[in-house]
Design a protein around this motif. Structure first.
Motif, PDB file in Angstrom:
ATOM      1  N   UNK A  56      -3.113 -17.711  21.483  1.00  0.00           N
ATOM      2  CA  UNK A  56      -2.636 -17.532  22.846  1.00  0.00           C
ATOM      3  C   UNK A  56      -3.037 -16.218  23.481  1.00  0.00           C
ATOM      4  N   UNK A  57      -3.983 -15.508  22.845  1.00  0.00           N
ATOM      5  CA  UNK A  57      -4.434 -14.244  23.422  1.00  0.00           C
ATOM      6  C   UNK A  57      -5.207 -14.497  24.715  1.00  0.00           C
TER       7      UNK A  57
ATOM      8  N   UNK B 139     -22.972 -26.949  40.582  1.00  0.00           N
ATOM      9  CA  UNK B 139     -23.630 -25.805  41.227  1.00  0.00           C
ATOM     10  C   UNK B 139     -24.693 -25.152  40.346  1.00  0.00           C
ATOM     11  N   UNK B 140     -24.665 -25.421  39.048  1.00  0.00           N
ATOM     12  CA  UNK B 140     -25.561 -24.732  38.134  1.00  0.00           C
ATOM     13  C   UNK B 140     -24.974 -23.410  37.686  1.00  0.00           C
ATOM     14  N   UNK B 141     -25.473 -22.881  36.580  1.00  0.00           N
ATOM     15  CA  UNK B 141     -24.949 -21.633  36.042  1.00  0.00           C
ATOM     16  C   UNK B 141     -24.033 -21.857  34.857  1.00  0.00           C
ATOM     17  N   UNK B 142     -23.521 -20.761  34.317  1.00  0.00           N
ATOM     18  CA  UNK B 142     -22.651 -20.802  33.129  1.00  0.00           C
ATOM     19  C   UNK B 142     -21.232 -20.440  33.545  1.00  0.00           C
ATOM     20  N   UNK B 143     -20.293 -21.309  33.235  1.00  0.00           N
ATOM     21  CA  UNK B 143     -18.901 -21.129  33.648  1.00  0.00           C
ATOM     22  C   UNK B 143     -17.988 -21.093  32.431  1.00  0.00           C
ATOM     23  N   UNK B 144     -17.116 -20.094  32.380  1.00  0.00           N
ATOM     24  CA  UNK B 144     -16.028 -20.068  31.403  1.00  0.00           C
ATOM     25  C   UNK B 144     -14.817 -20.650  32.123  1.00  0.00           C
ATOM     26  N   UNK B 145     -14.346 -21.784  31.659  1.00  0.00           N
ATOM     27  CA  UNK B 145     -13.301 -22.539  32.348  1.00  0.00           C
ATOM     28  C   UNK B 145     -12.040 -22.544  31.486  1.00  0.00           C
TER      29      UNK B 145
ATOM     30  N   UNK C 163     -11.713 -23.492  27.314  1.00  0.00           N
ATOM     31  CA  UNK C 163     -10.746 -22.964  26.355  1.00  0.00           C
ATOM     32  C   UNK C 163      -9.378 -22.972  27.000  1.00  0.00           C
ATOM     33  N   UNK C 164      -8.324 -22.929  26.196  1.00  0.00           N
ATOM     34  CA  UNK C 164      -6.960 -23.007  26.737  1.00  0.00           C
ATOM     35  C   UNK C 164      -6.094 -21.869  26.226  1.00  0.00           C
TER      36      UNK C 164
ATOM     37  N   UNK D  33      -8.179 -20.331  23.239  1.00  0.00           N
ATOM     38  CA  UNK D  33      -8.932 -19.164  23.696  1.00  0.00           C
ATOM     39  C   UNK D  33      -9.255 -18.199  22.561  1.00  0.00           C
ATOM     40  N   UNK D  34      -8.424 -18.159  21.545  1.00  0.00           N
ATOM     41  CA  UNK D  34      -8.648 -17.228  20.435  1.00  0.00           C
ATOM     42  C   UNK D  34      -9.966 -17.507  19.711  1.00  0.00           C
ATOM     43  N   UNK D  35     -10.391 -18.782  19.711  1.00  0.00           N
ATOM     44  CA  UNK D  35     -11.656 -19.125  19.050  1.00  0.00           C
ATOM     45  C   UNK D  35     -12.868 -18.591  19.804  1.00  0.00           C
ATOM     46  N   UNK D  36     -12.660 -18.134  21.039  1.00  0.00           N
ATOM     47  CA  UNK D  36     -13.772 -17.552  21.790  1.00  0.00           C
ATOM     48  C   UNK D  36     -14.314 -16.299  21.106  1.00  0.00           C
ATOM     49  N   UNK D  37     -13.452 -15.601  20.356  1.00  0.00           N
ATOM     50  CA  UNK D  37     -13.925 -14.433  19.613  1.00  0.00           C
ATOM     51  C   UNK D  37     -15.053 -14.821  18.657  1.00  0.00           C
TER      52      UNK D  37
END
Length: 328
Positions: free
Chosen positions: A134-135, A168-174, A124-125, A90-94
């Motif tokens: 781990x943020x 369903x379509x659309x943008x999902x952050x999973x 992301x995990x 998840x930290x790489x999402x920055x």
């Protein structure tokens, strides 16, 4: 699916396996689903060998350029591809916030009403390890129009929610919460034999009883469920499953019956998901609330490198039980 490679026992792999089962099913049914990311081929080799074996041409390893990778996925989506971008931790999402929030999130707003809804999934995990690993970033994305944000707490939900994200379509952050131990997974929560969609914005009542409404998700949801079983806590226990959209009707219905609400989250409480739910419930259920809403979560502090200190950064059993007692 995760344990089938070289006899390696992976840590907390059940939810990851369920995600890959959903990906496999959708890739088999839909030629437009493609997996992208840093080390994507290597990850599929160890985590999901069936996907690597059957769809090698639809797994694309990208360079260490998170922002560029998401923008690449946006371009693919405009052409009708359904990319699943694995950002890893998840930290790489920055490093890809601009392409997610300014480009991907706007894709269905700017691409024209005549076009079919574009699909992008960003994975992301969470795995707490130190100051930059781990943020918890989940609440940041709930502020952005055009994004859905989901965090399954069971393999069953993981498979169903990923299926929905790709259909369903659309943008999902999973998000995948690697802090959830496989050992506490109940048989009824294992991934089903088929990928059945689970709608976003539909919470699941995990336990129903009088006393107090407890709302949670991901690792803290599983922690509370263990406490409910072992300590015989009288409560409605609600698993959000998606933190945007939120199933407020299920929460309202429970609070109007119990008159008490406790929100426990694995994220920082300040300006977080729990704060939004607390405010909304206070606005909509003020007359039914018998006591003020309480929240338990992480402090707004930097995660220490010492693993011995990590226990002070996640809600403890005693904190949760103390909050329940204060509401009774």
């Amino acid at each position: 699916m995760g344990q089938s490679t070289q006899g390696v026992a992976l840590r907390n792999h059940l939810i990851r396996d369920a995600i890959h089962q959903a990906l496999y099913d959708r890739m088999k049914a839909d030629d437009s689903v493609v997996i992208l990311g840093e080390g994507a081929v290597m990850k599929m080799h160890y985590d999901a060998p069936a996907i690597e074996r059957e769809f090698p041409e639809r797994i694309v390893t990208l360079p260490i350029s998170e922002d560029g990778n998401t923008n690449f996925a946006v371009g693919m989506a405009l052409l009708g591809v359904k990319p699943v971008v694995d950002v890893i931790t998840s930290d790489f999402l920055f490093r890809t916030m601009d392409s997610i929030c300014n480009t991907a999130a706007k894709i269905n707003f700017v691409s024209g009403e005549s076009d079919s809804k574009k699909t992008i999934v960003v994975r992301a995990e969470f795995l707490m390890a130190g100051p930059t690993t781990g943020q918890r970033l989940e609440s940041l994305f709930t502020h952005v129009p055009g994004l859905d944000v989901v965090i399954p707490s069971t393999p069953l939900d993981a498979r169903g929610l990923m299926t929905t994200a790709l259909t369903k379509g659309g943008v999902t952050i999973f998000f995948e919460d690697r802090m959830i131990p496989d050992s506490t997974t109940k048989k009824a929560d294992l991934a089903p034999t088929e990928s059945v969609p689970i709608a976003f914005g539909r919470a699941r009542v995990r336990h129903e009883d009088s006393g107090v409404t407890i709302v949670s998700y991901a690792s803290t949801l599983r922690q509370i469920e263990t406490l409910v079983d072992s300590k015989k806590v009288k409560c409605d226990l609600i698993d959000l499953r998606s933190i945007y959209p939120v199933d407020y009707e299920t929460i309202f219905s429970s609070v109007r019956r119990t008159g008490r609400l406790l929100i426990v989250e694995p994220d920082v409480t300040y300006a977080g998901v729990g704060a939004e739910i607390a405010a909304t419930v206070s606005e909509k259920c003020w007359e039914e609330l018998e006591k003020p809403v309480r929240r338990v979560g992480m402090p707004r502090e930097t995660i220490p490198a010492s693993t011995a200190l990590h226990k002070y950064f996640v809600p403890s059993d005693s904190q949760i039980l103390s909050a329940v007692r204060a509401l009774m």
